[in-house]
Write an enzyme that holds these catalytic residues in place. Structure first.
Site, short mmCIF file in Angstrom:
data_model
loop_
_atom_site.label_atom_id
_atom_site.label_comp_id
_atom_site.label_asym_id
_atom_site.label_seq_id
_atom_site.Cartn_x
_atom_site.Cartn_y
_atom_site.Cartn_z
N GLN A 30 -28.78 79.78 65.77
CA GLN A 30 -28.33 78.84 64.78
C GLN A 30 -28.24 79.73 63.64
OE1 GLN A 30 -27.41 75.80 65.39
NE2 GLN A 30 -26.98 75.67 63.42
N VAL A 62 -21.83 74.27 59.88
CA VAL A 62 -22.99 74.66 60.65
C VAL A 62 -24.21 74.37 59.79
CG1 VAL A 62 -23.76 76.85 61.73
CG2 VAL A 62 -21.34 76.61 61.48
N SER A 103 -30.17 71.61 62.76
CA SER A 103 -28.91 71.58 63.86
C SER A 103 -29.35 70.55 64.93
CB SER A 103 -28.25 72.68 63.97
OG SER A 103 -27.47 72.49 65.18
N HIS A 154 -27.89 70.76 67.72
CA HIS A 154 -27.73 71.76 68.78
C HIS A 154 -29.15 72.39 69.24
CE1 HIS A 154 -23.50 71.61 69.75
NE2 HIS A 154 -23.51 71.56 68.19
N ASP A 201 -20.68 70.55 72.06
CA ASP A 201 -19.11 70.67 71.65
C ASP A 201 -18.28 70.79 72.64
OD1 ASP A 201 -20.34 70.55 68.92
OD2 ASP A 201 -20.43 72.80 68.86
N GLU A 257 -16.03 65.62 63.05
CA GLU A 257 -16.12 66.71 64.22
C GLU A 257 -15.69 65.91 65.44
OE1 GLU A 257 -19.70 69.08 64.23
OE2 GLU A 257 -19.45 70.04 62.55
N HIS A 269 -17.93 67.17 68.50
CA HIS A 269 -19.30 67.30 68.84
C HIS A 269 -20.04 65.67 69.45
CE1 HIS A 269 -23.21 68.46 67.20
NE2 HIS A 269 -23.65 67.10 67.51
ZN LIG Z 1 -21.79 70.64 67.50
#
Ligand SMILES: [Zn+2]
Length: 306
Positions: A183, A212, A218, A220, A227, A275, A278
């Site tokens: 990240q 980001v 995040s 993620h 994604d 997004e 995502h």
């Molecule tokens: Zn993402």
């Protein structure tokens, strides 16, 4: 017994005597008043005949003032009654117009709370004001493409992607779990790109944070976010909103427990630009609820008061 009777008779006599006394005085008072009134009228007539109108004028003023006083008292009472009626009507109206809305909202809140209790381990909120807890861990599962996810979402993810294929669309998993180091690299690279385009460090960081997140901020890092784009995609940008694979995923993902985490109409709430690629796992029950009520994850948390 005899004594009690005597007392009763005594009391009765006293009450009768009292009433007679009172009546006598009232009658006397009336007689006096009548006499005073007659004298007054005679005086009034005499004065008027002698062309002295002062008493007449005083009398008229007194009568007018008396009428005004009565009217005022009457208005005051009718106003009070009207206020009472108004309050009653208002309460009734409020009760009939607001109750269904309040009841519906309360039902929604209670439904959301139940869903949260059943799915809390999938509903972790990570955004610019809610960093991921230190030491957050999960059982990892590595997909064929090499991307890592939380093993608990594997079945639903596979089912969704198979259904997407069955509908005639080909997908590409671009990104799954990212550890802190990855990240950090992604964030630094993005900032560097913007600086290369002529932005200052500050401007570049502000721009980068739209896409980001800094390490710890995040989704993620939870292993619950992916994604996904159409096969042969060139870059992750808003043009994917019209990619047929992404469109299918956006329309159907809630059936498999995923939400479009950063929709175009929620950027002010999520703090992240649109997004369409995502997808975030929250569980089928929660995803369906958020889809049906058009709620972002932030709004869901607001609803349950967290
Ligand atoms: Zn993402």
């Amino acid at each position: 017994m005899e004594r009690a009777k005597e007392i009763l008779i005594y009391l009765k006599d006293k009450i009768v005597a009292g009433c007679k006394f009172l009546w006598k005085h009232i009658k006397r008072g009336f007689k006096k008043l009548r006499r005073w009134f007659r004298r007054y009228i005679r005086r009034l007539i005499r004065h008027t005949k002698e062309k002295d109108y002062s008493l007449l004028i005083y009398t008229i003023i007194a009568i007018v003032l008396f009428i005004l006083f009565i009217v005022l008292i009457g208005k005051l009472f009718s106003h009070k009654n009207k206020d009472k009626e108004k309050t009653t009507t208002e309460i009734t109206t409020e009760a009939t117009t607001e109750d269904p809305a309040v009841a519906a909202q309360n039902q929604l809140i209670s439904q959301a709370n139940t869903i949260y209790q059943n799915n809390s381990s999938f509903m972790v909120l990570v955004n610019s004001t809610h960093p991921l807890q230190d030491g957050y861990a999960f059982e990892q599962y590595t997909l064929n493409c090499g991307e890592i996810i939380d093993s608990r979402i594997h079945t639903d993810l596979v089912n969704m992607l198979e259904a997407c294929n069955d509908a005639g669309h080909e997908y590409a998993i671009v990104s799954g779990y990212r550890n802190k180091a990855k990240q950090q690299t992604d964030y630094d690279d993005t900032v560097a790109t913007y600086i290369g385009q002529g932005m200052t460090q500050e401007e570049a960081e502000a721009e980068a944070s739209k896409y980001v997140q800094k390490p710890g901020y995040s989704e993620h890092e939870t292993g619950l976010a992916l994604d996904i784009a159409g096969l042969g995609y060139t870059s992750l940008d808003e043009s994917l909103a019209s990619d047929e694979t992404v469109v299918w995923l956006m329309n159907n993902c809630y059936n498999y427990g995923f939400i479009v985490r950063y929709p175009s109409d929620k950027t002010a709430v999520t703090g992240i630009s649109y997004e369409p690629w995502h997808f975030r796992y929250v569980g089928v029950e929660a995803a369906t609820f958020m889809h049906d009520n058009n709620l972002s994850l932030e709004e869901f948390y607001q609803l349950i008061g967290m």
